[in-house]
Design a protein around this motif. Sequence first.
Motif: not given
Length: 418
Positions: A243-249, A251-265
């Motif tokens: 679970g931790f390694y998902f967060c540091i590998t 997770l940014p792509d998941y949040l960007r592609e699944q939920h549309g997060f960008h930039s400092m958010r």
Amino acid sequence: MPSRPTRVRYRVVGFMLALGAVTYLDRACIATLSPEIRRDLGLSKDEMSWIYSAFAIAYALFEIPTAWWADRMGTRRVLTRIVAWWSAFTIATAAAWSFSSMLVIRFLFGAGEAGAWPGMARTFSRWIPRSERGTVQGIFFAAAHIMGGLTPVIALAVAGVYGWRWTFVLFGIPGIVWAVAWHRWFRDDPEQHPAVNAAELEKIVAGRDHSTGQHEGWAYWRQLLRHRNTLPLCLMYFPNSFGFYFCITWLPDYLREQHGFHSMRLGFFTGLPLLLSPVADLLGGLATDAATRRFGLRIGRAGVGAASYLVAGSAMLLATTTAQPELAAWCIATAVAASMFTLGAAWGTVIDVGGSHTGVVGAAMNTSGQIGSVICPLIVIWLQQHYDWNAPIYLIGALFLVGAIAWGFINPQRKIFE
């Protein structure tokens, strides 16, 4: 009138806090910088997954040998060498020019970091009284996770000014400084440190297991591998690292592609699991020591660990049921923080059952976690490509629930090496 105990052991804890911060600074920044690295080096997502896994493969391969080395040679020399080593390869990451070169550099980086956690456990087993071990473990992981949570924001800010290559150079310098200071000041046992007075020494060694057993031979390894606590410890720790390694590998792509997060958010929600984790680390360390004092060692360690994993699994599965981006991100962060609540209990158990062989026992447990780290990036991207981004979230939630079951088979009162 007897003198008051000195507090040299707290300086040792301070060094370990700095060590934890450096490890997360160096290992967590690559996921945040991944888009720029992939674009600059022309890497695909699959190739980036192998780069992530190269670190974890080396970590898993070198964990037990490095821990065995630390148990035999002491952590003063071993930690000095491995921290200097991985810091050098953090800096060398800036020189990568292709997929192959990045793969080799990150493998060698992982070979150095492999001894950090067992070295920490070994150091605490010699310097920290039994009654303070869970709390100190919680403080240690809190410092590491604070840095892990801040790393995405720091990395984005530094890379925005200097680029991703100079970011690795700057991030490698603190470890070099740490290694020099550690080697000059630290001693492997409190008996050897001139600043430790008799009162503090008495407090530290009360109830401490003295180093008596052999550290080699097939009988030694058979005792480790066949003991009833070893397999459950390993199974319990696997989901934590996965679970931790998902967060540091990814997770940014998941949040960007699944939920549309960008930039400092995006930087904030990427770091959120590790920003929440320090609170869980501290409370988990305090909880395992408090529960141990009141209910005994088994409930204090295994009971706290199992309950925390149940919360983690439930929160992770809940993240798949909402279409609200912020709520999904908070559920994942809560799940990861709950899994980190177990760290004081997990590493406290390692010291409880490991005694003078704490480094190797901790390495065995952490190696199973690194197997999770090795396969996590590959499984996550395979599930995402063949199904969707919710598929790996389901898997991580289920693994946390399996970890809760594994805690039920761990008995911290049963030492692996008598």
